[in-house]
Design a protein around this motif. Structure first.
Motif, PDB file in Angstrom:
ATOM      1  N   VAL A 131       0.833  -1.205   0.000  1.00 29.60           N
ATOM      2  CA  VAL A 131       0.000   0.000   0.000  1.00 29.60           C
ATOM      3  C   VAL A 131       0.868   1.255   0.000  1.00 29.60           C
ATOM      4  CG1 VAL A 131      -1.741   1.282   1.311  1.00 29.60           C
ATOM      5  CG2 VAL A 131      -1.859  -1.208   1.183  1.00 29.60           C
ATOM      6  N   LEU A 132       2.067   1.165   0.550  1.00 31.34           N
ATOM      7  CA  LEU A 132       2.891   2.347   0.791  1.00 31.34           C
ATOM      8  C   LEU A 132       4.036   2.525  -0.209  1.00 31.34           C
ATOM      9  CD1 LEU A 132       3.232   1.947   4.683  1.00 31.34           C
ATOM     10  CD2 LEU A 132       1.520   3.284   3.430  1.00 31.34           C
ATOM     11  N   PHE A 133       4.686   1.424  -0.596  1.00 34.51           N
ATOM     12  CA  PHE A 133       5.930   1.522  -1.352  1.00 34.51           C
ATOM     13  C   PHE A 133       5.915   0.608  -2.576  1.00 34.51           C
ATOM     14  CE2 PHE A 133       6.807   1.752   3.241  1.00 34.51           C
ATOM     15  CZ  PHE A 133       7.286   3.059   3.347  1.00 34.51           C
ATOM     16  N   ALA A 134       6.717   1.000  -3.544  1.00 32.98           N
ATOM     17  CA  ALA A 134       7.020   0.095  -4.657  1.00 32.98           C
ATOM     18  C   ALA A 134       8.014  -0.950  -4.167  1.00 32.98           C
ATOM     19  CB  ALA A 134       7.597   0.879  -5.829  1.00 32.98           C
ATOM     20  N   PRO A 135       8.101  -2.133  -4.806  1.00 28.25           N
ATOM     21  CA  PRO A 135       9.054  -3.160  -4.349  1.00 28.25           C
ATOM     22  C   PRO A 135      10.491  -2.632  -4.319  1.00 28.25           C
ATOM     23  CG  PRO A 135       7.505  -4.088  -5.909  1.00 28.25           C
ATOM     24  CD  PRO A 135       7.265  -2.609  -5.918  1.00 28.25           C
ATOM     25  N   GLY A 136      11.172  -2.876  -3.223  1.00 25.81           N
ATOM     26  CA  GLY A 136      12.556  -2.476  -3.077  1.00 25.81           C
ATOM     27  C   GLY A 136      12.767  -0.978  -2.949  1.00 25.81           C
ATOM     28  N   ASP A 137      11.721  -0.203  -2.640  1.00 20.86           N
ATOM     29  CA  ASP A 137      11.831   1.252  -2.558  1.00 20.86           C
ATOM     30  C   ASP A 137      11.319   1.731  -1.201  1.00 20.86           C
ATOM     31  OD1 ASP A 137      12.293   3.864  -3.184  1.00 20.86           O
ATOM     32  OD2 ASP A 137      10.981   3.930  -4.936  1.00 20.86           O
ATOM     33  N   ALA A 138      11.761   2.920  -0.767  1.00 24.04           N
ATOM     34  CA  ALA A 138      11.328   3.492   0.506  1.00 24.04           C
ATOM     35  C   ALA A 138      10.609   4.813   0.319  1.00 24.04           C
ATOM     36  CB  ALA A 138      12.524   3.673   1.434  1.00 24.04           C
ATOM     37  N   ARG A 139      10.318   5.180  -0.944  1.00 24.21           N
ATOM     38  CA  ARG A 139       9.569   6.417  -1.190  1.00 24.21           C
ATOM     39  C   ARG A 139       8.077   6.115  -1.157  1.00 24.21           C
ATOM     40  NH1 ARG A 139      12.346   8.213  -6.725  1.00 24.21           N
ATOM     41  NH2 ARG A 139      12.052   5.942  -6.970  1.00 24.21           N
ATOM     42  N   LEU A 140       7.326   6.937  -0.431  1.00 27.27           N
ATOM     43  CA  LEU A 140       5.890   6.715  -0.288  1.00 27.27           C
ATOM     44  C   LEU A 140       5.162   7.019  -1.592  1.00 27.27           C
ATOM     45  CD1 LEU A 140       5.397   8.366   3.207  1.00 27.27           C
ATOM     46  CD2 LEU A 140       5.044   5.945   2.689  1.00 27.27           C
ATOM     47  N   ASP A 141       4.224   6.136  -1.971  1.00 27.17           N
ATOM     48  CA  ASP A 141       3.372   6.388  -3.123  1.00 27.17           C
ATOM     49  C   ASP A 141       2.415   7.537  -2.812  1.00 27.17           C
ATOM     50  OD1 ASP A 141       4.591   4.313  -4.460  1.00 27.17           O
ATOM     51  OD2 ASP A 141       3.060   2.836  -3.914  1.00 27.17           O
ATOM     52  N   LEU A 142       1.854   8.129  -3.875  1.00 29.07           N
ATOM     53  CA  LEU A 142       0.950   9.258  -3.686  1.00 29.07           C
ATOM     54  C   LEU A 142      -0.283   8.860  -2.882  1.00 29.07           C
ATOM     55  CD1 LEU A 142       0.320  12.201  -4.276  1.00 29.07           C
ATOM     56  CD2 LEU A 142      -0.763  11.476  -6.429  1.00 29.07           C
ATOM     57  N   GLY A 143      -0.862   7.690  -3.182  1.00 24.74           N
ATOM     58  CA  GLY A 143      -2.022   7.223  -2.417  1.00 24.74           C
ATOM     59  C   GLY A 143      -1.678   6.980  -0.956  1.00 24.74           C
ATOM     60  N   ALA A 144      -0.440   6.499  -0.712  1.00 22.56           N
ATOM     61  CA  ALA A 144      -0.004   6.264   0.664  1.00 22.56           C
ATOM     62  C   ALA A 144       0.136   7.576   1.416  1.00 22.56           C
ATOM     63  CB  ALA A 144       1.314   5.507   0.665  1.00 22.56           C
ATOM     64  N   VAL A 145       0.607   8.607   0.728  1.00 23.24           N
ATOM     65  CA  VAL A 145       0.757   9.915   1.368  1.00 23.24           C
ATOM     66  C   VAL A 145      -0.592  10.425   1.855  1.00 23.24           C
ATOM     67  CG1 VAL A 145       1.343  12.327   0.958  1.00 23.24           C
ATOM     68  CG2 VAL A 145       2.842  10.512   0.103  1.00 23.24           C
ATOM     69  N   ARG A 146      -1.621  10.283   1.029  1.00 26.05           N
ATOM     70  CA  ARG A 146      -2.953  10.755   1.438  1.00 26.05           C
ATOM     71  C   ARG A 146      -3.476   9.957   2.634  1.00 26.05           C
ATOM     72  NH1 ARG A 146      -3.830  11.286  -4.343  1.00 26.05           N
ATOM     73  NH2 ARG A 146      -4.692   9.165  -4.377  1.00 26.05           N
ATOM     74  N   ALA A 147      -3.308   8.641   2.591  1.00 18.78           N
ATOM     75  CA  ALA A 147      -3.800   7.800   3.685  1.00 18.78           C
ATOM     76  C   ALA A 147      -3.067   8.097   4.991  1.00 18.78           C
ATOM     77  CB  ALA A 147      -3.659   6.328   3.320  1.00 18.78           C
ATOM     78  N   LEU A 148      -1.736   8.205   4.927  1.00 10.48           N
ATOM     79  CA  LEU A 148      -0.966   8.473   6.141  1.00 10.48           C
ATOM     80  C   LEU A 148      -1.188   9.884   6.657  1.00 10.48           C
ATOM     81  CD1 LEU A 148       2.394   6.691   5.270  1.00 10.48           C
ATOM     82  CD2 LEU A 148       0.665   5.946   6.915  1.00 10.48           C
TER      83      LEU A 148
END
Length: 264
Positions: free
Chosen positions: A143-160
């Motif tokens: 829900v938060l990250f792409a595989p092997g990445d630590a940058r938050l996705d846009l949808g994750a930013v809104r949820a968090l």
């Protein structure tokens, strides 16, 4: 002298010290009265002087009979007014009340988070549980990250950000934990799962701070694959283990029973 004469003289002998019995009874009752009053009441200085003067006057005027005792008690009662203090709760009752209020606030916070993330909860991507340390929100990493990445996705930013708005007005300590599966990673940015899990937790903490949560309440921790929820031998188990856990601490581990938080 005959026996009947001696018996007649003994019957005529009068005990002049019988008043001591009544006097002792009066002193005992008076002592008990003041013990009870001391235990239940507080006496101000002016009323204490009135009581003292009444007692002194009563003792000076007590005759050698039980009727005098009754007069003395009536004199004291007519001049003495006891002020009963307001009932105070014992310290343990106050503590229990404060802890109950804190638990209620924590559970209300959990319910608000559950509502804010309701679509993800329904999909099984988010779980909100109450445990020994407080409330834990487990968010699947997909829900938060792409595989092997630590940058938050846009949808994750809104949820968090919605979660941060709920947490910002509270005062509970918050621990953000990053978790991975046991699949090795080796990139210039993330030499191992330790770096990946730590950076993912830090990304969530940074977003919380930017959304108004006091940074002094936040802790970011990476656990790599050391605390799995499921068996890493299966794809489903590995997916469950890739997650971010947000623990809202109660600092009151009285109840270690884990329960599911619901809107009901």
């Amino acid at each position: 002298m005959s026996r009947s004469g001696r018996r007649h003289q003994e019957e005529e002998h009068e005990n002049h010290e019988r008043w001591l019995v009544s006097y002792a009874d009066f002193i005992t009752l008076l002592f008990a009265f003041f013990v009870v009053m001391y235990a239940l009441s507080s006496i101000n200085e002016g009323k204490y002087r009135i009581m003292s003067d009444s007692i002194s006057s009563a003792f000076r005027s007590i005759p050698g009979s039980s009727s005098g005792a009754q007069v003395a008690v009536n004199t004291i009662n007519s001049q003495l007014s006891i002020a009963i203090p307001a009932k105070r709760l014992p310290p343990n009752v106050k503590t229990d009340t404060a802890q109950a209020a804190k638990r209620d606030r924590l559970r209300n916070t959990a319910k608000d988070i559950n509502k804010a993330l309701a679509p993800l909860v329904d999909e099984g991507k988010v779980t909100v549980t109450e445990g020994a340390l407080g409330i834990t929100v487990d968010i699947n990493a997909s829900v938060l990250f792409a595989p092997g990445d630590a940058r938050l996705d846009l949808g994750a930013v809104r949820a968090l950000a919605a979660v941060a708005q709920i947490l910002a007005p509270t005062d509970f300590p918050i621990i953000v934990e990053g978790h991975t599966d046991n699949t090795p990673i080796s990139t210039p940015q993330f030499p191992s799962n330790w770096e990946l899990s730590g950076m993912r937790a830090s990304s969530v903490v940074r977003l919380f701070i930017e959304s108004g949560v006091d940074g002094r309440r936040l802790t970011a921790t990476g656990y790599a694959d050391q605390r799995p929820l499921a068996d890493n031998a299966t794809p489903d188990g590995r997916q469950r283990n890739r997650r971010v856990a947000i623990t809202i601490e109660s600092r009151n581990p009285d109840n270690a029973v884990e329960v599911q938080i619901s809107d009901n």
